[in-house]
Design a protein around this motif. Structure first.
Motif, PDB file in Angstrom:
ATOM      1  N   PHE A 223      60.909  -7.369  70.899  1.00 34.56           N
ATOM      2  CA  PHE A 223      60.804  -5.984  71.352  1.00 34.56           C
ATOM      3  C   PHE A 223      61.511  -5.089  70.342  1.00 34.56           C
ATOM      4  CE2 PHE A 223      64.662  -7.689  73.148  1.00 34.56           C
ATOM      5  CZ  PHE A 223      65.587  -6.653  73.096  1.00 34.56           C
ATOM      6  N   SER A 224      61.350  -3.785  70.481  1.00 33.66           N
ATOM      7  CA  SER A 224      61.965  -2.811  69.570  1.00 33.66           C
ATOM      8  C   SER A 224      62.955  -1.931  70.318  1.00 33.66           C
ATOM      9  CB  SER A 224      60.891  -1.933  68.916  1.00 33.66           C
ATOM     10  OG  SER A 224      60.022  -2.709  68.120  1.00 33.66           O
ATOM     11  N   LEU A 225      63.961  -1.474  69.585  1.00 30.74           N
ATOM     12  CA  LEU A 225      64.935  -0.530  70.119  1.00 30.74           C
ATOM     13  C   LEU A 225      64.863   0.770  69.328  1.00 30.74           C
ATOM     14  CD1 LEU A 225      66.995  -3.484  69.822  1.00 30.74           C
ATOM     15  CD2 LEU A 225      67.796  -2.163  71.784  1.00 30.74           C
ATOM     16  N   THR A 226      65.059   1.876  70.011  1.00 30.65           N
ATOM     17  CA  THR A 226      65.076   3.185  69.370  1.00 30.65           C
ATOM     18  C   THR A 226      66.514   3.583  69.074  1.00 30.65           C
ATOM     19  OG1 THR A 226      63.077   3.858  70.554  1.00 30.65           O
ATOM     20  CG2 THR A 226      64.436   5.605  69.599  1.00 30.65           C
ATOM     21  N   ALA A 227      66.758   3.982  67.828  1.00 28.36           N
ATOM     22  CA  ALA A 227      68.101   4.385  67.416  1.00 28.36           C
ATOM     23  C   ALA A 227      68.345   5.851  67.737  1.00 28.36           C
ATOM     24  CB  ALA A 227      68.277   4.141  65.920  1.00 28.36           C
ATOM     25  N   ASN A 228      69.518   6.131  68.277  1.00 27.87           N
ATOM     26  CA  ASN A 228      69.936   7.502  68.568  1.00 27.87           C
ATOM     27  C   ASN A 228      71.229   7.772  67.799  1.00 27.87           C
ATOM     28  OD1 ASN A 228      70.918   9.920  69.595  1.00 27.87           O
ATOM     29  ND2 ASN A 228      70.235   9.476  71.690  1.00 27.87           N
ATOM     30  N   PRO A 229      71.117   8.311  66.569  1.00 31.11           N
ATOM     31  CA  PRO A 229      72.328   8.519  65.753  1.00 31.11           C
ATOM     32  C   PRO A 229      73.341   9.447  66.407  1.00 31.11           C
ATOM     33  CG  PRO A 229      70.334   8.696  64.416  1.00 31.11           C
ATOM     34  CD  PRO A 229      69.894   8.676  65.853  1.00 31.11           C
ATOM     35  N   GLU A 230      72.876  10.467  67.136  1.00 34.50           N
ATOM     36  CA  GLU A 230      73.805  11.412  67.765  1.00 34.50           C
ATOM     37  C   GLU A 230      74.691  10.729  68.800  1.00 34.50           C
ATOM     38  OE1 GLU A 230      70.581  11.966  67.389  1.00 34.50           O
ATOM     39  OE2 GLU A 230      70.681  13.451  65.786  1.00 34.50           O
ATOM     40  N   GLU A 231      74.105   9.807  69.562  1.00 37.44           N
ATOM     41  CA  GLU A 231      74.863   9.106  70.597  1.00 37.44           C
ATOM     42  C   GLU A 231      75.387   7.754  70.125  1.00 37.44           C
ATOM     43  OE1 GLU A 231      75.607  10.433  73.446  1.00 37.44           O
ATOM     44  OE2 GLU A 231      74.407  12.243  73.131  1.00 37.44           O
ATOM     45  N   ALA A 232      74.996   7.340  68.919  1.00 39.07           N
ATOM     46  CA  ALA A 232      75.421   6.056  68.339  1.00 39.07           C
ATOM     47  C   ALA A 232      75.053   4.889  69.249  1.00 39.07           C
ATOM     48  CB  ALA A 232      76.923   6.066  68.051  1.00 39.07           C
ATOM     49  N   ASN A 233      73.794   4.893  69.694  1.00 36.06           N
ATOM     50  CA  ASN A 233      73.356   3.782  70.540  1.00 36.06           C
ATOM     51  C   ASN A 233      71.927   3.375  70.216  1.00 36.06           C
ATOM     52  OD1 ASN A 233      71.529   5.494  71.961  1.00 36.06           O
ATOM     53  ND2 ASN A 233      73.131   6.106  73.384  1.00 36.06           N
ATOM     54  N   LEU A 234      71.556   2.249  70.757  1.00 37.75           N
ATOM     55  CA  LEU A 234      70.202   1.717  70.649  1.00 37.75           C
ATOM     56  C   LEU A 234      69.670   1.502  72.060  1.00 37.75           C
ATOM     57  CD1 LEU A 234      70.871  -1.000  67.902  1.00 37.75           C
ATOM     58  CD2 LEU A 234      69.653   1.151  67.546  1.00 37.75           C
TER      59      LEU A 234
END
Length: 320
Positions: A223-234
């Motif tokens: 599966f794939s995860l979406t990166a959220n640089p602002e929140e520093a999470n996947l």
């Protein structure tokens, strides 16, 4: 001479009667072995389901010799079916782009499964090149399923009936929803793409529509995860056939990341407890805190690594 002619006439008449009787009997049987039915799919157990078509398999009393019907809507429609006691398996038929069937010659053995995962979808990485979590190397890498509704109904009695009889069937959702959140990802801005890839081991390879349960063969699903640089999470949300029915299986979540300098990094997490003790096994939320990635390359670009092919593990004590 007259007696012989008379005997010949009677013989000819008898043959004509016999042929006429046989022909009449064939026509009678052809018209009487089937009857008109209306199949109704009642969605009370999955009111938000929106399949564009449905498939119905009617099996004989012994569970074999299925007849297949397709309805180009979610509600059902008229069919003609033979008399007798039948068992029914049914599911949405708008799943031909991902689902595979096997064992459908028997009501007890029909299973639905997915294709091999040849590449990780987010970053286009060949699955042949990725490292595997320990003790999961022998599991087949499989794609995740999409939405699937279906069920089984036994002992449907189809009898001669004046007019049209109705069969009501009750599909329900049979896949499981998984959410993965990885918080506190250090240096997330150094990841090359907006999506990264991951795998989850110890998942059921297939769903047995006949047994109405997940199968006992484990696979590792991608599966794939979406990166959220602002929140520093996947973050990721995907579907599975649920936990493999073999309870001794480990569930290892492995993340694969390519950094902007071309370097490849991976990390595995043991999430067995989160999967096996989830309050609702059909809705599992996996949470991981802390994933330190290497620092991004300098702006000058003198330390770019453009030919790194080896995967490098990330060693860190992870708090689950």
């Amino acid at each position: 001479m007259r007696i012989r002619q008379l005997g010949l006439c009677w013989s000819t008449l008898l043959v004509m009667i016999l042929f006429s009787s046989c022909r009449h009997k064939d026509l009678y049987m052809e018209e009487s072995i089937t009857t008109g039915l209306v199949v109704v799919f009642d969605w009370r157990y999955a009111p938000e389901a929106d399949p564009s078509s449905m498939a119905l398999y009617l099996y004989e009393r012994d569970g074999h010799n299925p007849m297949r019907f397709i309805f180009n809507n979610r509600n059902g429609g008229p069919i003609k079916a033979p008399f007798g006691t039948r068992h029914a398996l049914y599911m949405n038929a708008d799943n031909t782009d991902w689902v595979h069937l096997r064992g459908n010659e028997s009501v007890e053995s029909m299973e639905l499964y997915t294709s091999d995962a040849e590449a990780l979808e987010g970053q286009g990485i060949s699955t042949e090149s990725i490292p595997r979590a320990r003790e999961t190397e022998s599991e087949r890498l499989a794609e995740t399923p999409k939405m699937l509704w279906g069920s089984r109904t036994n002992n449907i009695s189809i009898v001669p009936h004046e007019g049209t009889d109705t069969i009501t069937l009750y599909p329900q959702e049979v896949v499981c929803h998984y959410i993965v959140d990885i918080y506190d990802v250090e240096n997330i801005e150094g990841v090359r793409s907006a999506t990264v890839d991951a795998t989850l081991s110890g998942m059921a390879e297939a769903y047995s529509l006949g047994q109405q349960s997940s199968t006992d063969v484990p696979v590792t699903m991608t599966f794939s995860l979406t990166a959220n640089p602002e929140e520093a999470n996947l973050h990721s949300e995907f579907l599975t056939f649920g936990e493999c029915s073999v309870t001794s299986q480990k569930h290892m979540l492995t993340v694969y990341m390519i950094m902007s300098d071309g370097s490849k990094w991976w990390q595995s997490f043991d999430v067995t407890d989160q999967v096996t003790t989830a309050p609702d096994p059909t809705h599992v939320h996996i949470i991981i805190h802390g994933l330190p990635l290497p620092e991004p390359p300098s702006q000058g670009g003198t330390d770019l690594i453009t030919d790194v092919n080896e995967w490098q593990p990330i060693y860190v004590d992870i708090k689950m």
